[in-house]
Design a protein around this motif. Structure first.
Motif, PDB file in Angstrom:
ATOM      1  N   ARG A   1       0.858  -1.190   0.000  1.00 20.24           N
ATOM      2  CA  ARG A   1       0.000   0.000   0.000  1.00 20.24           C
ATOM      3  C   ARG A   1       0.892   1.237   0.000  1.00 20.24           C
ATOM      4  O   ARG A   1       1.072   1.882   1.030  1.00 20.24           O
ATOM      5  CB  ARG A   1      -0.913   0.012   1.232  1.00 20.24           C
ATOM      6  CG  ARG A   1      -2.026  -1.019   1.233  1.00 20.24           C
ATOM      7  CD  ARG A   1      -3.175  -0.610   0.316  1.00 20.24           C
ATOM      8  NE  ARG A   1      -3.744   0.652   0.729  1.00 20.24           N
ATOM      9  CZ  ARG A   1      -4.701   0.784   1.648  1.00 20.24           C
ATOM     10  NH1 ARG A   1      -5.170  -0.291   2.280  1.00 20.24           N
ATOM     11  NH2 ARG A   1      -5.186   1.970   1.952  1.00 20.24           N
ATOM     12  N   PRO A   2       1.473   1.598  -1.151  1.00 23.12           N
ATOM     13  CA  PRO A   2       2.409   2.727  -1.213  1.00 23.12           C
ATOM     14  C   PRO A   2       1.814   4.048  -0.740  1.00 23.12           C
ATOM     15  O   PRO A   2       2.552   4.932  -0.304  1.00 23.12           O
ATOM     16  CB  PRO A   2       2.787   2.794  -2.699  1.00 23.12           C
ATOM     17  CG  PRO A   2       2.500   1.436  -3.235  1.00 23.12           C
ATOM     18  CD  PRO A   2       1.312   0.939  -2.466  1.00 23.12           C
ATOM     19  N   SER A   3       0.491   4.178  -0.836  1.00 23.99           N
ATOM     20  CA  SER A   3      -0.146   5.437  -0.435  1.00 23.99           C
ATOM     21  C   SER A   3      -0.331   5.544   1.073  1.00 23.99           C
ATOM     22  O   SER A   3      -0.577   6.637   1.599  1.00 23.99           O
ATOM     23  CB  SER A   3      -1.509   5.571  -1.118  1.00 23.99           C
ATOM     24  OG  SER A   3      -2.381   4.514  -0.722  1.00 23.99           O
TER      25      SER A   3
ATOM     26  N   THR B   1       1.112   8.520   3.470  1.00 24.98           N
ATOM     27  CA  THR B   1       1.576   9.666   2.667  1.00 24.98           C
ATOM     28  C   THR B   1       0.567  10.798   2.647  1.00 24.98           C
ATOM     29  O   THR B   1       0.784  11.802   1.970  1.00 24.98           O
ATOM     30  CB  THR B   1       1.870   9.218   1.218  1.00 24.98           C
ATOM     31  OG1 THR B   1       0.662   8.727   0.627  1.00 24.98           O
ATOM     32  CG2 THR B   1       2.921   8.126   1.200  1.00 24.98           C
ATOM     33  N   ASN B   2      -0.542  10.633   3.361  1.00 28.08           N
ATOM     34  CA  ASN B   2      -1.588  11.652   3.391  1.00 28.08           C
ATOM     35  C   ASN B   2      -1.046  12.952   3.995  1.00 28.08           C
ATOM     36  O   ASN B   2      -0.527  12.949   5.102  1.00 28.08           O
ATOM     37  CB  ASN B   2      -2.777  11.148   4.220  1.00 28.08           C
ATOM     38  CG  ASN B   2      -4.003  12.042   4.098  1.00 28.08           C
ATOM     39  OD1 ASN B   2      -3.916  13.151   3.586  1.00 28.08           O
ATOM     40  ND2 ASN B   2      -5.124  11.551   4.571  1.00 28.08           N
TER      41      ASN B   2
ATOM     42  N   SER C   1      -5.816   8.469   9.880  1.00 26.08           N
ATOM     43  CA  SER C   1      -5.654   8.753   8.443  1.00 26.08           C
ATOM     44  C   SER C   1      -4.695   9.923   8.216  1.00 26.08           C
ATOM     45  O   SER C   1      -5.005  10.867   7.482  1.00 26.08           O
ATOM     46  CB  SER C   1      -7.021   9.058   7.805  1.00 26.08           C
ATOM     47  OG  SER C   1      -7.874   7.947   7.881  1.00 26.08           O
TER      48      SER C   1
ATOM     49  N   ASN D   1      -0.242  11.213   7.966  1.00 28.25           N
ATOM     50  CA  ASN D   1       1.006  10.724   7.377  1.00 28.25           C
ATOM     51  C   ASN D   1       1.958  10.167   8.438  1.00 28.25           C
ATOM     52  O   ASN D   1       1.774  10.372   9.641  1.00 28.25           O
ATOM     53  CB  ASN D   1       1.690  11.820   6.551  1.00 28.25           C
ATOM     54  CG  ASN D   1       2.081  13.028   7.378  1.00 28.25           C
ATOM     55  OD1 ASN D   1       2.639  12.895   8.458  1.00 28.25           O
ATOM     56  ND2 ASN D   1       1.809  14.212   6.868  1.00 28.25           N
TER      57      ASN D   1
ATOM     58  N   LYS E   1       8.847   9.397   3.249  1.00 26.76           N
ATOM     59  CA  LYS E   1       9.534   8.359   2.468  1.00 26.76           C
ATOM     60  C   LYS E   1      10.610   7.667   3.302  1.00 26.76           C
ATOM     61  O   LYS E   1      10.774   6.445   3.246  1.00 26.76           O
ATOM     62  CB  LYS E   1      10.152   8.966   1.213  1.00 26.76           C
ATOM     63  CG  LYS E   1       9.132   9.391   0.165  1.00 26.76           C
ATOM     64  CD  LYS E   1       9.814   9.918  -1.089  1.00 26.76           C
ATOM     65  CE  LYS E   1       8.783  10.308  -2.148  1.00 26.76           C
ATOM     66  NZ  LYS E   1       9.434  10.835  -3.374  1.00 26.76           N
TER      67      LYS E   1
ATOM     68  N   ARG F   1       8.913   5.399   5.890  1.00 24.43           N
ATOM     69  CA  ARG F   1       8.400   4.189   5.244  1.00 24.43           C
ATOM     70  C   ARG F   1       9.528   3.187   4.996  1.00 24.43           C
ATOM     71  O   ARG F   1       9.388   1.988   5.278  1.00 24.43           O
ATOM     72  CB  ARG F   1       7.710   4.547   3.924  1.00 24.43           C
ATOM     73  CG  ARG F   1       7.017   3.381   3.231  1.00 24.43           C
ATOM     74  CD  ARG F   1       6.226   3.896   2.020  1.00 24.43           C
ATOM     75  NE  ARG F   1       5.435   2.828   1.441  1.00 24.43           N
ATOM     76  CZ  ARG F   1       5.893   1.962   0.539  1.00 24.43           C
ATOM     77  NH1 ARG F   1       7.131   2.068   0.107  1.00 24.43           N
ATOM     78  NH2 ARG F   1       5.113   1.004   0.069  1.00 24.43           N
TER      79      ARG F   1
END
Length: 264
Positions: free
Chosen positions: A125-127, A130-131, A176, A178, A236, A239
């Protein structure tokens, strides 16, 4: 234990290791993987509980300093952090008190499975995380966060590996938001879980303060460098660090559980 017992090389190795552990803790967590074995190798005369307690003093200091740096930059909701921190403090202390009743050989396989599942979720789930919005608060999310923190803090008290990662995953999923904001919140809550467990260690007389305070200074230096690394690298970096931690922690726990020395 006197300061001279370790010798210059011993102190140099431990302080360097404490700084590295502080950097790792600030970036994603898991600095204890470096410092605890190092303490036990350099000072084998120490009981395991003493090594854990001494490491915990350094971890509290470094994580708290990283939390201050990151919160000033990211600014998560203060009231929310206070509620979550109090729950973490209490539940980690309860967990530390119950640690002797928990079979670590039962815990390790479960944690390996949970970590691999969390890593797979992030990888596919790369997204996720990143919100760039401020996140969603209120309602069921408040209670879900409190329940998650209570469980993770209790786990940190009885066992511990991966606590920072689990907190980041929980806050990211529930609110929800980042990874960066979740990481700042996790540092505050992780400080509280460390304090709760440390109080139990202190009451048990397990801390060697001369060693612990020196390591704490080194850990803070490493943690400040780590906090600035995270703020510069953003979501990034977190992650990537999270996925790296999953691999390293799974291998480490697997060796402890099924390696050649696990039966001894």
């Amino acid at each position: 234990m006197e300061l001279l017992d370790l010798g210059f090389s011993g102190w140099a190795l431990l302080t360097s290791g404490a700084a590295v552990a502080g950097w790792i803790d600030a970036v994603i967590g898991g600095g204890g993987l470096v410092l605890i074995p190092l303490i036990m190798a350099v000072a084998p005369q120490l009981a395991p509980a003493t090594a854990l307690a001494t490491n915990k003093v350094a971890a509290v200091s470094g994580t708290a300093s990283a939390a201050v740096t990151m919160v000033r930059k990211v600014r998560p909701p203060a009231g929310e952090l206070i509620r979550l921190g109090l729950v973490a403090l209490v539940c980690s202390g309860i967990g530390a008190g119950a640690a002797a009743m928990i079979d670590k050989d039962v815990m390790r396989p479960l944690i390996i499975v949970l970590m691999v599942c969390a890593g797979a979720f992030v990888a596919f789930r790369p997204s996720f995380g990143t919100n760039e919005s401020e996140g969603i608060r209120g309602g069921w999310r408040t209670w879900a966060a409190l329940a998650a923190v209570a469980c993770i803090a209790f786990y940190d008290g009885i066992f511990g590996p991966g606590t920072g990662m689990f907190l980041i995953m929980a806050f990211t999923g529930i609110f929800s938001q980042n990874f960066l904001k979740s990481s700042a919140m996790a540092k505050v809550v992780n400080t509280c879980t460390n304090v709760g467990a440390l109080c139990v260690f202190i009451l048990g007389g397990h801390v060697i303060w001369a060693l612990a305070l020196v390591l704490a200074v080194a850990n803070v230096i490493g943690a400040q460098l780590g906090a600035r690394t995270v703020l510069g690298g953003g979501t990034k970096l977190i992650r990537f660090a999270l996925l790296t931690l999953v691999v390293v922690m799974s291998i480490y726990l697997g060796i402890q559980q099924w390696g050649p020395t696990s039966a001894s």
